[in-house]
Design an enzyme around this catalytic site. Structure first.
Site, PDB file in Angstrom:
ATOM      1  N   ARG A 138       0.840  -1.213   0.000  1.00 23.63           N
ATOM      2  CA  ARG A 138       0.000   0.000   0.000  1.00 23.63           C
ATOM      3  C   ARG A 138       0.869   1.255   0.000  1.00 23.63           C
ATOM      4  O   ARG A 138       0.536   2.263  -0.629  1.00 23.63           O
ATOM      5  CB  ARG A 138      -0.924  -0.029   1.219  1.00 23.63           C
ATOM      6  CG  ARG A 138      -1.933   1.101   1.227  1.00 23.63           C
ATOM      7  CD  ARG A 138      -2.978   0.918   2.290  1.00 23.63           C
ATOM      8  NE  ARG A 138      -2.413   1.018   3.638  1.00 23.63           N
ATOM      9  CZ  ARG A 138      -3.119   0.847   4.750  1.00 23.63           C
ATOM     10  NH1 ARG A 138      -4.402   0.549   4.686  1.00 23.63           N
ATOM     11  NH2 ARG A 138      -2.554   0.947   5.938  1.00 23.63           N
ATOM     12  N   LYS A 241      -3.387   6.413   1.596  1.00 22.61           N
ATOM     13  CA  LYS A 241      -3.189   6.805   2.997  1.00 22.61           C
ATOM     14  C   LYS A 241      -2.321   8.059   3.022  1.00 22.61           C
ATOM     15  O   LYS A 241      -1.181   8.079   3.517  1.00 22.61           O
ATOM     16  CB  LYS A 241      -2.560   5.655   3.798  1.00 22.61           C
ATOM     17  CG  LYS A 241      -2.934   5.727   5.265  1.00 22.61           C
ATOM     18  CD  LYS A 241      -2.826   4.397   5.950  1.00 22.61           C
ATOM     19  CE  LYS A 241      -3.050   4.513   7.444  1.00 22.61           C
ATOM     20  NZ  LYS A 241      -4.391   4.969   7.832  1.00 22.61           N
ATOM     21  N   GLU A 277     -16.691   5.685   4.876  1.00 22.54           N
ATOM     22  CA  GLU A 277     -15.959   5.148   6.028  1.00 22.54           C
ATOM     23  C   GLU A 277     -16.002   6.143   7.170  1.00 22.54           C
ATOM     24  O   GLU A 277     -16.548   7.244   7.028  1.00 22.54           O
ATOM     25  CB  GLU A 277     -14.540   4.750   5.646  1.00 22.54           C
ATOM     26  CG  GLU A 277     -13.657   5.860   5.142  1.00 22.54           C
ATOM     27  CD  GLU A 277     -12.295   5.321   4.676  1.00 22.54           C
ATOM     28  OE1 GLU A 277     -12.256   4.646   3.633  1.00 22.54           O
ATOM     29  OE2 GLU A 277     -11.290   5.586   5.342  1.00 22.54           O
TER      30      GLU A 277
HETATM   31  C1  COI Z   1      -4.447   3.315  11.721  1.00 15.63           C
HETATM   32  O1  COI Z   1      -5.482   2.724  11.952  1.00 15.63           O
HETATM   33  O2  COI Z   1      -3.343   2.783  11.940  1.00 15.63           O
HETATM   34  C2  COI Z   1      -4.431   4.671  11.160  1.00 15.63           C
HETATM   35  O3  COI Z   1      -3.456   5.022  10.571  1.00 15.63           O
HETATM   36  C3  COI Z   1      -5.571   5.577  11.378  1.00 15.63           C
HETATM   37  C4  COI Z   1      -5.179   6.771  12.178  1.00 15.63           C
HETATM   38  C5  COI Z   1      -6.236   7.815  12.075  1.00 15.63           C
HETATM   39  C6  COI Z   1      -4.898   6.433  13.604  1.00 15.63           C
END
Ligand code: COI
Length: 396
Positions: A138, A241, A277
């Site tokens: 990813r 991301k 989401e």
């Molecule tokens: C995760 O779930 O690891 C994330 O990167 C989300 C983040 C908003 C804490």
């Protein structure tokens, strides 16, 4: 001698160590999987002062871990990319500031992606990662979307592994939490006109963490459906991301929190009809033996936990559909839960839409499917159950 000083002494031999992955390292890594270890947290202060060996444990109150930086790990990984040399092999250095100019691309134009991963102590007495290859893939896709040089997947996995190995004393005892890892890739080179950065930094820092939501891991969360703002739009970068996807949600999330909600559910930008989401996690909707989650059509983050829950639920006899779920369908569902690395699996106690609150669970009680999925997933992640999918990756 103070604990802090001892720790520092133990770290010194490993500082600024080059981390070029080698065949020998791969062989050692596979061997490490077979080394039976006694519990990490019974380590005496006199533990051998070499990377990856047990060290004096960090002074952490394992019973009060939250999701934050209170117990940030002593070392972080940093690698640099230049057009002439490509990626260097990276180093472990003390956790601290990164060096960049105010003109760094990332500070001006936001060229940045990140990952979230966890290392956990397992029932086999070793420390393991969960599907790091998926994060590596990813990360590579995200780099391409943001016009950044991708980190080779083997370098990514080895860097994560080395960061954990170098910070074993920050891995909580089994059941108390995990060592959360935050790989970052960003354009740190200076630039004024809009364009890609002339240099990049790949860094990984880590911290001992507990439950993401304030109420604790198994306390259901209350969500509200957001109708004024969207998280992502078709053709945008919702499926990446990217750092830039996360601050725009704060305006709604902070307001929701003030009103007693844990987080916000976003709807699709085109029709305001279908669930997308939650700010920090993917969403699943349960009706009988059918579980639906929004499809990866570009606006949904392809969560590693999302993918794992789909596979796990199918293996347990559920009909799992990656299909659009309307907000009306969700309001009629038996149960809703969310998934993510940070949140793991979180039961949704209620969802509020246009002032109507639908309760899915009894107050304070997680829904049965969420509980089943949480246990099935975490049992694999902590090696209490057979890893029949080969998801677990031993560090040490
Ligand atoms: C995760 O779930 O690891 C994330 O990167 C989300 C983040 C908003 C804490």
């Amino acid at each position: 001698m103070s604990l802090g000083f001892r720790l520092w002494q133990n770290l010194l031999p490993t500082m600024n160590r080059s981390l070029a992955p080698s065949k020998a390292q791969c062989l050692r890594r596979c061997g490490a999987a077979n080394i039976a270890r006694t519990r990490l947290h019974t380590i005496a202060a006199a533990a051998a002062p070499v990377a990856g060996e047990r060290r004096a444990k960090a002074n952490i109150d394992w019973d009060s871990l939250g999701f934050g930086l209170k117990d940030v790990a002593a070392t972080m990984y940093v690698a640099e990319w230049t057009p002439e040399k490509g990626w260097d092999s990276g180093k472990l250095v003390p956790y601290g500031p990164l060096n960049m100019m105010p003109s760094a691309q990332v500070l001006n134009y936001g060229q940045a992606i990140f990952e979230g991963m966890k290392a956990q102590e397992s029932a086999k007495g070793r420390v393991v990662l969960f599907r790091p290859d998926q994060n590596a893939a990813r990360f590579k896709a995200g780099a391409a979307r943001m016009s950044m040089p991708s980190v080779p997947e083997d370098q990514f996995v080895e860097a994560v592994r080395a960061t954990v190995e170098n910070n074993l004393d920050y891995v909580p005892p089994m059941g108390k939490g995990s060592l959360y890892l935050r790989p970052l890739l960003m354009g740190t080179g200076p630039i004024l006109g809009l364009g890609p950065a002339p240099a990049y930094t790949f860094a990984i820092f880590a911290a001992a963490v507990g439950a993401y939501f304030k109420g604790g891991q198994l306390t259901p969360i209350d969500l509200i459906v957001e109708e004024r703002f969207h998280r992502a739009a078709p053709g945008g970068m919702g499926g990446t991301k990217a750092a830039g996807n996360y601050s725009p949600v704060l305006v709604t999330q902070l307001e929701a929190k003030k009103n007693g909600f844990a987080d916000v559910v976003y709807l699709d930008a085109k029709t305001d009809t279908y669930l997308e989401e939650v700010s920090s996690c993917n969403i699943f909707v349960v009706k009988g033996k059918t579980i639906k989650t929004p499809p990866l059509s570009g606006t949904i983050l392809p969560g590693v936990t999302r993918r794992s829950i789909i596979e796990l639920a199918r293996s347990r006899g559920y009909d799992v559909q990656e299909a659009a779920v309307s907000v009306h369908e969700a309001m009629e569902a038996d149960e809703i839960f969310t998934t993510g690395t940070a949140v793991v699996v979180s039961s949704v106690g209620s969802m509020t839409y246009r002032g109507n609150k639908k309760a899915y669970t009894a107050p304070g009680q997680a829904g049965p499917v969420a509980l089943e999925m949480y246990s099935a997933l975490t049992d694999i992640q902590t090696e209490k159950a057979d890893d029949k999918f080969s998801w677990v990756y031993p560090v040490k």
